[in-house]
Design an enzyme around this catalytic site. Structure first.
Site, PDB file in Angstrom:
ATOM      1  N   CYS A 131      39.573  63.061  41.095  1.00 55.52           N
ATOM      2  CA  CYS A 131      38.765  62.826  42.286  1.00 55.52           C
ATOM      3  C   CYS A 131      39.017  63.936  43.300  1.00 55.52           C
ATOM      4  O   CYS A 131      40.169  64.242  43.627  1.00 55.52           O
ATOM      5  CB  CYS A 131      39.112  61.469  42.884  1.00 55.52           C
ATOM      6  SG  CYS A 131      38.354  61.163  44.480  1.00 55.52           S
ATOM      7  N   GLU A 132      37.940  64.525  43.793  1.00 58.82           N
ATOM      8  CA  GLU A 132      38.111  65.649  44.711  1.00 58.82           C
ATOM      9  C   GLU A 132      38.578  65.220  46.102  1.00 58.82           C
ATOM     10  O   GLU A 132      38.981  66.060  46.897  1.00 58.82           O
ATOM     11  CB  GLU A 132      36.805  66.434  44.827  1.00 58.82           C
ATOM     12  CG  GLU A 132      35.657  65.706  45.473  1.00 58.82           C
ATOM     13  CD  GLU A 132      34.376  66.527  45.483  1.00 58.82           C
ATOM     14  OE1 GLU A 132      33.613  66.393  46.446  1.00 58.82           O
ATOM     15  OE2 GLU A 132      34.144  67.311  44.535  1.00 58.82           O
ATOM     16  N   HIS A 133      38.546  63.927  46.413  1.00 58.00           N
ATOM     17  CA  HIS A 133      38.983  63.487  47.737  1.00 58.00           C
ATOM     18  C   HIS A 133      40.502  63.440  47.882  1.00 58.00           C
ATOM     19  O   HIS A 133      41.039  63.770  48.939  1.00 58.00           O
ATOM     20  CB  HIS A 133      38.400  62.107  48.048  1.00 58.00           C
ATOM     21  CG  HIS A 133      36.927  62.137  48.275  1.00 58.00           C
ATOM     22  ND1 HIS A 133      36.149  60.991  48.294  1.00 58.00           N
ATOM     23  CD2 HIS A 133      36.071  63.175  48.487  1.00 58.00           C
ATOM     24  CE1 HIS A 133      34.878  61.324  48.512  1.00 58.00           C
ATOM     25  NE2 HIS A 133      34.812  62.630  48.623  1.00 58.00           N
ATOM     26  N   HIS A 134      41.195  62.982  46.826  1.00 58.87           N
ATOM     27  CA  HIS A 134      42.647  62.832  46.905  1.00 58.87           C
ATOM     28  C   HIS A 134      43.394  63.589  45.803  1.00 58.87           C
ATOM     29  O   HIS A 134      44.610  63.535  45.742  1.00 58.87           O
ATOM     30  CB  HIS A 134      43.036  61.348  46.839  1.00 58.87           C
ATOM     31  CG  HIS A 134      42.446  60.520  47.932  1.00 58.87           C
ATOM     32  ND1 HIS A 134      41.298  59.762  47.755  1.00 58.87           N
ATOM     33  CD2 HIS A 134      42.827  60.326  49.227  1.00 58.87           C
ATOM     34  CE1 HIS A 134      41.006  59.140  48.882  1.00 58.87           C
ATOM     35  NE2 HIS A 134      41.912  59.462  49.790  1.00 58.87           N
ATOM     36  N   GLN A 182      32.627  60.669  40.728  1.00 58.59           N
ATOM     37  CA  GLN A 182      32.055  60.032  39.541  1.00 58.59           C
ATOM     38  C   GLN A 182      30.537  60.043  39.583  1.00 58.59           C
ATOM     39  O   GLN A 182      29.875  60.265  38.568  1.00 58.59           O
ATOM     40  CB  GLN A 182      32.574  58.594  39.405  1.00 58.59           C
ATOM     41  CG  GLN A 182      32.059  57.898  38.149  1.00 58.59           C
ATOM     42  CD  GLN A 182      32.649  56.516  37.958  1.00 58.59           C
ATOM     43  OE1 GLN A 182      33.754  56.232  38.416  1.00 58.59           O
ATOM     44  NE2 GLN A 182      31.918  55.636  37.306  1.00 58.59           N
ATOM     45  N   HIS A 234      39.740  54.375  39.174  1.00 63.80           N
ATOM     46  CA  HIS A 234      40.171  55.455  40.060  1.00 63.80           C
ATOM     47  C   HIS A 234      41.569  55.168  40.598  1.00 63.80           C
ATOM     48  O   HIS A 234      41.797  54.111  41.190  1.00 63.80           O
ATOM     49  CB  HIS A 234      39.194  55.591  41.236  1.00 63.80           C
ATOM     50  CG  HIS A 234      37.856  56.116  40.823  1.00 63.80           C
ATOM     51  ND1 HIS A 234      37.398  57.344  41.214  1.00 63.80           N
ATOM     52  CD2 HIS A 234      36.882  55.581  40.030  1.00 63.80           C
ATOM     53  CE1 HIS A 234      36.194  57.550  40.696  1.00 63.80           C
ATOM     54  NE2 HIS A 234      35.864  56.491  39.970  1.00 63.80           N
ATOM     55  N   CYS A 267      42.951  56.492  43.048  1.00 60.28           N
ATOM     56  CA  CYS A 267      42.969  56.425  44.515  1.00 60.28           C
ATOM     57  C   CYS A 267      42.601  55.020  45.004  1.00 60.28           C
ATOM     58  O   CYS A 267      42.874  54.672  46.152  1.00 60.28           O
ATOM     59  CB  CYS A 267      42.028  57.473  45.122  1.00 60.28           C
ATOM     60  SG  CYS A 267      40.317  57.350  44.594  1.00 60.28           S
TER      61      CYS A 267
END
Length: 201
Positions: free
Chosen positions: A86-89, A127, A155, A157
């Site tokens: 995941c590119e956020h975390h 995703q 996920h 996260c």
């Protein structure tokens, strides 16, 4: 496309260890920056690969005895396991991809579809975007008359931080062409679910 800079990642991980108050030279951590860098090189290897390259060796589907195109109704691959980050975390998400396409005048070896999924998953991702990118690649790379992609993933996260919903999963769907039609899409999804029922029986 640029390769992953493994030494640079290792230096950055060493800084992270220092930033959280750890000693990167203590036993147990002295090789951690290199290990993380090697893992990241694997996780993000798809950044240096064009997913369309996996579809370059498609073959004509041929004609019937009457000279009509011998098009298949659908090609469906279920339960393609994938992992992404995941590119956020920068935490992993893992799950299964189900992919269907209606061939135009070409088909591709079945092993090429998982390669497309893996290449696009091996990047910092969302995703929702991953499903769309897989669908776009198959539509443009094969000239498919229709494409349906269903991703079902957990996920980290979500399961290990914040709400900590350790049993939750996320489903995303991308459809193109003839398989964007609700009736056709429902038929393919029923085939996918039937496979799931068989596995769970």
């Amino acid at each position: 496309m640029a390769e992953v800079d493994v030494p640079r990642i290792a230096r950055a991980v060493r800084e992270i260890l220092l930033a959280i108050g750890e000693d990167p030279d203590r036993p147990g951590l002295e090789r951690t920056p290199e290990r993380v860098a090697e893992a990241y090189a694997d996780f993000f290897a798809g950044l240096s690969v064009d997913p369309l390259s996996h579809l370059a060796e498609s073959v004509p589907i041929g004609e019937t005895g009457a000279g009509d195109p011998a098009t298949s109704d659908a090609v469906v691959l279920r339960d393609l396991h994938f992992r992404s980050v995941c590119e956020h975390h920068l935490l992993p998400f893992v799950g299964r991809a189900h992919v269907a396409y209606l061939p135009g005048d070409r088909v591709v070896g079945l092993g090429r579809i998982p390669a497309v999924v893996d290449t696009l998953a091996s990047r910092p991702q969302l995703q929702e975007r991953l499903a769309e990118e897989i669908a776009d690649t198959l539509e443009h790379g094969l000239g498919a008359r229709g494409v349906l992609v269903v991703l079902d993933a957990q996920h980290r996260c979500v399961t290990t931080r914040g709400a900590r919903q350790d049993r939750s999963s996320t489903i995303t769907i991308a459809s193109r062409g003839a398989l964007a039609d609700p009736v056709a899409r429902a038929e393919i999804i029923a085939l996918i679910q039937a496979g799931s029922a068989d596995r769970d029986a």
